[in-house]
Design a protein around this motif. Sequence first.
Motif, PDB file in Angstrom:
ATOM      1  N   ASN A 283       0.856  -1.184   0.000  1.00 47.20           N
ATOM      2  CA  ASN A 283       0.000   0.000   0.000  1.00 47.20           C
ATOM      3  C   ASN A 283       0.888   1.228   0.000  1.00 47.20           C
ATOM      4  N   VAL A 284       0.524   2.226  -0.796  1.00 46.89           N
ATOM      5  CA  VAL A 284       1.392   3.387  -1.005  1.00 46.89           C
ATOM      6  C   VAL A 284       0.598   4.677  -0.832  1.00 46.89           C
ATOM      7  N   ASP A 285       1.229   5.692  -0.220  1.00 47.41           N
ATOM      8  CA  ASP A 285       0.688   7.046  -0.196  1.00 47.41           C
ATOM      9  C   ASP A 285       1.838   8.006  -0.438  1.00 47.41           C
ATOM     10  N   HIS A 286       1.506   9.241  -0.792  1.00 48.06           N
ATOM     11  CA  HIS A 286       2.541  10.201  -1.180  1.00 48.06           C
ATOM     12  C   HIS A 286       2.700  11.294  -0.135  1.00 48.06           C
ATOM     13  N   GLN A 287       3.963  11.666   0.136  1.00 49.01           N
ATOM     14  CA  GLN A 287       4.274  12.775   1.037  1.00 49.01           C
ATOM     15  C   GLN A 287       5.552  13.461   0.558  1.00 49.01           C
ATOM     16  N   GLY A 288       5.426  14.679   0.051  1.00 48.58           N
ATOM     17  CA  GLY A 288       6.594  15.447  -0.365  1.00 48.58           C
ATOM     18  C   GLY A 288       7.398  14.757  -1.438  1.00 48.58           C
ATOM     19  N   ASP A 289       8.673  14.514  -1.141  1.00 51.01           N
ATOM     20  CA  ASP A 289       9.540  13.876  -2.127  1.00 51.01           C
ATOM     21  C   ASP A 289       9.674  12.381  -1.900  1.00 51.01           C
ATOM     22  N   ARG A 290       8.717  11.797  -1.157  1.00 55.23           N
ATOM     23  CA  ARG A 290       8.793  10.374  -0.878  1.00 55.23           C
ATOM     24  C   ARG A 290       7.411   9.714  -0.937  1.00 55.23           C
ATOM     25  N   PHE A 291       7.424   8.393  -1.084  1.00 58.46           N
ATOM     26  CA  PHE A 291       6.218   7.584  -0.967  1.00 58.46           C
ATOM     27  C   PHE A 291       6.285   6.805   0.353  1.00 58.46           C
ATOM     28  N   LEU A 292       5.201   6.818   1.110  1.00 58.51           N
ATOM     29  CA  LEU A 292       5.076   5.950   2.274  1.00 58.51           C
ATOM     30  C   LEU A 292       4.640   4.572   1.791  1.00 58.51           C
ATOM     31  N   VAL A 293       5.229   3.518   2.333  1.00 57.92           N
ATOM     32  CA  VAL A 293       4.990   2.172   1.833  1.00 57.92           C
ATOM     33  C   VAL A 293       4.703   1.227   2.996  1.00 57.92           C
ATOM     34  N   LEU A 294       3.568   0.564   2.927  1.00 51.18           N
ATOM     35  CA  LEU A 294       3.203  -0.486   3.881  1.00 51.18           C
ATOM     36  C   LEU A 294       3.247  -1.811   3.118  1.00 51.18           C
ATOM     37  N   HIS A 295       4.034  -2.775   3.598  1.00 53.26           N
ATOM     38  CA  HIS A 295       4.156  -4.041   2.850  1.00 53.26           C
ATOM     39  C   HIS A 295       4.390  -5.205   3.794  1.00 53.26           C
ATOM     40  N   ASN A 296       4.213  -6.423   3.263  1.00 48.58           N
ATOM     41  CA  ASN A 296       4.389  -7.635   4.063  1.00 48.58           C
ATOM     42  C   ASN A 296       5.457  -8.560   3.502  1.00 48.58           C
ATOM     43  N   ASP A 297       6.409  -8.005   2.792  1.00 48.10           N
ATOM     44  CA  ASP A 297       7.501  -8.815   2.257  1.00 48.10           C
ATOM     45  C   ASP A 297       8.417  -9.228   3.417  1.00 48.10           C
ATOM     46  N   GLY A 298       8.321 -10.497   3.827  1.00 54.07           N
ATOM     47  CA  GLY A 298       9.081 -10.966   4.971  1.00 54.07           C
ATOM     48  C   GLY A 298       8.585 -10.415   6.287  1.00 54.07           C
ATOM     49  N   ALA A 299       7.367  -9.897   6.308  1.00 53.41           N
ATOM     50  CA  ALA A 299       6.809  -9.274   7.519  1.00 53.41           C
ATOM     51  C   ALA A 299       5.320  -9.588   7.563  1.00 53.41           C
ATOM     52  N   GLU A 300       4.954 -10.694   8.197  1.00 50.27           N
ATOM     53  CA  GLU A 300       3.580 -11.193   8.166  1.00 50.27           C
ATOM     54  C   GLU A 300       2.565 -10.127   8.551  1.00 50.27           C
ATOM     55  N   ASN A 301       2.850  -9.346   9.608  1.00 51.42           N
ATOM     56  CA  ASN A 301       1.925  -8.308  10.077  1.00 51.42           C
ATOM     57  C   ASN A 301       2.214  -6.938   9.494  1.00 51.42           C
ATOM     58  N   PHE A 302       3.061  -6.882   8.478  1.00 51.75           N
ATOM     59  CA  PHE A 302       3.390  -5.687   7.714  1.00 51.75           C
ATOM     60  C   PHE A 302       4.396  -4.787   8.444  1.00 51.75           C
ATOM     61  N   THR A 303       5.160  -4.090   7.638  1.00 50.15           N
ATOM     62  CA  THR A 303       6.109  -3.103   8.108  1.00 50.15           C
ATOM     63  C   THR A 303       5.898  -1.823   7.316  1.00 50.15           C
ATOM     64  N   LEU A 304       6.281  -0.688   7.905  1.00 52.67           N
ATOM     65  CA  LEU A 304       6.109   0.614   7.257  1.00 52.67           C
ATOM     66  C   LEU A 304       7.457   1.224   6.941  1.00 52.67           C
ATOM     67  N   GLY A 305       7.564   1.778   5.739  1.00 51.31           N
ATOM     68  CA  GLY A 305       8.782   2.463   5.352  1.00 51.31           C
ATOM     69  C   GLY A 305       8.501   3.514   4.300  1.00 51.31           C
ATOM     70  N   TRP A 306       9.550   3.960   3.631  1.00 52.99           N
ATOM     71  CA  TRP A 306       9.378   4.959   2.586  1.00 52.99           C
ATOM     72  C   TRP A 306      10.415   4.743   1.485  1.00 52.99           C
ATOM     73  N   THR A 307      10.091   5.248   0.309  1.00 54.81           N
ATOM     74  CA  THR A 307      11.040   5.273  -0.806  1.00 54.81           C
ATOM     75  C   THR A 307      11.081   6.685  -1.369  1.00 54.81           C
ATOM     76  N   PRO A 308      12.199   7.099  -1.950  1.00 50.64           N
ATOM     77  CA  PRO A 308      12.191   8.357  -2.696  1.00 50.64           C
ATOM     78  C   PRO A 308      11.262   8.241  -3.902  1.00 50.64           C
ATOM     79  N   VAL A 309      10.611   9.328  -4.267  1.00 54.07           N
ATOM     80  CA  VAL A 309       9.785   9.329  -5.475  1.00 54.07           C
ATOM     81  C   VAL A 309      10.641   8.985  -6.687  1.00 54.07           C
TER      82      VAL A 309
END
Length: 688
Positions: A283-309
């Motif tokens: 799941n992705v949302d946008h903030q400034g120069d980055r995307f917020l990312v919620l994912h379950n790759d190797g994380a059964e209950n999901f982890t939150l991070g960000w990537t540069p746009v």
Amino acid sequence: MQTPPVAKRIDSQRTHHGDTVNDPYSWLRDPENPETIAYLTAENDYTENLNNHLSDLRETLFNEIKKRTQETDLTVPYRRGDWWYYSRTEEGKQYPIHCRVKAAGDTPPELSDDGGPLAGEDVLLDQNALAEGHDFFSLGVFDLSCDQNLLAYGTDYSGNERFTLRFKDLRTGEDLPDVVEGVFYGGAWSRNGDYFFYATVDEAWRPNQVWRHRLGDSGEDTLVYTETDERFWTGIELSRSEEYLFCESHSKVTSEIRFLAADDPTGDFTVFGAGRRQNVEVNVDHQGDRFLVLHNDGAENFTLGWTPVSDTNQFHTILEHREDTRLEGVSAFADHVVVHLRTQGLSGIRILPNEGAARDISFDEPVYTTAPSANPEYRTSMLRLSYQSLVTPESVYDYDVDSGELLLRKQKAVLGDYRPEDYVQQREWATASDGTRVPISIVRRADVPTDGTAGCLLYGYGSYETSIDPYFSIPRLSLLDRGVVFAIAHIRGGGEMGRHWYEDGKMLHKKNTFTDFVACAEHLVETGWSAPDRLVARGGSAGGLLMGAITNLAPGRFAGVCAEVPFVDALNTILDPTLPLTVIEWDEWGDPLHNAEVYQYMKEYTPYENIEATDYPAILAVTSLNDTRVGFHEPAKWIAELRHRATGGPFLLKTEMEAGHGGRSGRYDAWREESFNLAWILDRMGKS
């Protein structure tokens, strides 16, 4: 007593994995067959006649619901740009009216006690006017352009969830000549409002294509994306920042996202990150120069991070995975991030300021539900959220992210003499057959004894990782005030206890859903909440599958079973890829068409296949002729086979002839439908 209708039995065999099975009621699948309509009509007449003795009670219940409801009322306005938006209802009218007023400050306009319109109101859309002359009405797309001058909206008059899309110029109040047929839910505007993106469905009712419509263009719309994998749905949305369009494809267990600058609507979408990977959800949302990312790759209950746009393969972690906390959603704002999560079966909200420490919004009740609400503004320090419990009516709060202050804006009015302190809510735990502890949320009047003499309504769902969190209900008060206990079984297959709770109740673990529910029923009896002759089970859709399975599994545990739009012919449906949504469902139930183990497992629990020649409780199956998600034929076949094979009952079928999966559309019609169900439930408990 009137003789029930008898459906003719016709030999109709199928063979799978060397197994030949007869399906004598398959002819009921055809809604165009006059014999089918005649049979459904006869069933409706039989059900009505058999419940004639409850007509006064039904009218009493309807009036109780009506008298407790503030019929003329309005929602708390939410801010978007220069306007405050809200919807309101008027006494005697079935549907909401959507409105706005010009903003004069940062504080929401003051609401009048009588629920009347606000000064300077601008009516955007009156659903009552749109519904006039129709037995059914549903609003699909409802989306404002970024400059808030245009409104895209969709209308459905049958319940089949295929909408006619129109565009209204809010400056003139007139509809534009543009009309698009066959549109699904959702959509997104381009930044400048020249284009609108929407989704359409295929013959299996799967949203599989995204289109771009240019306002004022009478030619063919442009096909933007086609999802060719039949396991996936697709759709499109605009980020809260209004800077990016997200074209998303999701199966039950996998997702893929494409993004495009909203000011470049005719450009090409870019695949986010590594793209589609089996069993990885993003799941992705946008903030400034980055995307917020919620994912379950190797994380059964999901982890939150960000990537540069500029590089969506470069992931930076914000919240690590935790086994005791399921991250369910992320919302990005200019100066903070909001995470919706759940711990120990309870929902919660965490605030992550761009600068400063994270903090959780906490509440004091033992069971409750909270979630972010309408928050279209990107640059704001106020978070709108919803809150309710089994005894606290729906409440709207604003949380000041800077100060930490929680401001109650409105609590839903419950007219009459309702006092929360007259009721008690609590959580208990049942022990399943494999030793798993299953939570149960319970509410009753404080003066109701726990000596086994009370009636009890036990509700369950248990599929798709959907959590049935504690919720307030005005109609439920009519049960509680008659001494009925209400309980929610938070069974596996749902998401209440994290992702593992879902995994342990799907595919080749699906039977856990049913045995968990029976364990909850047994716990309620053993601990004095009720007794089998006063315990009624209720569930709808996939929860209707649950109802059918538990009546086969433990028919003597219940006095009655209310199954709404029940998915009770699951095996035949999932075996037929030509039916709506079947292939999508293979990630939830398994693929019995190509997998013999799945076939045998489903055959052991699917309700229609496993009816036995024994006493069953009374059953009320409620369905809709135009339901595109669970065909009306499923409960029709189920009830017919129950009458043929089982004893006990009575077994009743009630079909709404002008409705879809959600039943009747107008609020008064919905109250009457609920009054029918509640009267039947009370009758099964001996309280009619």
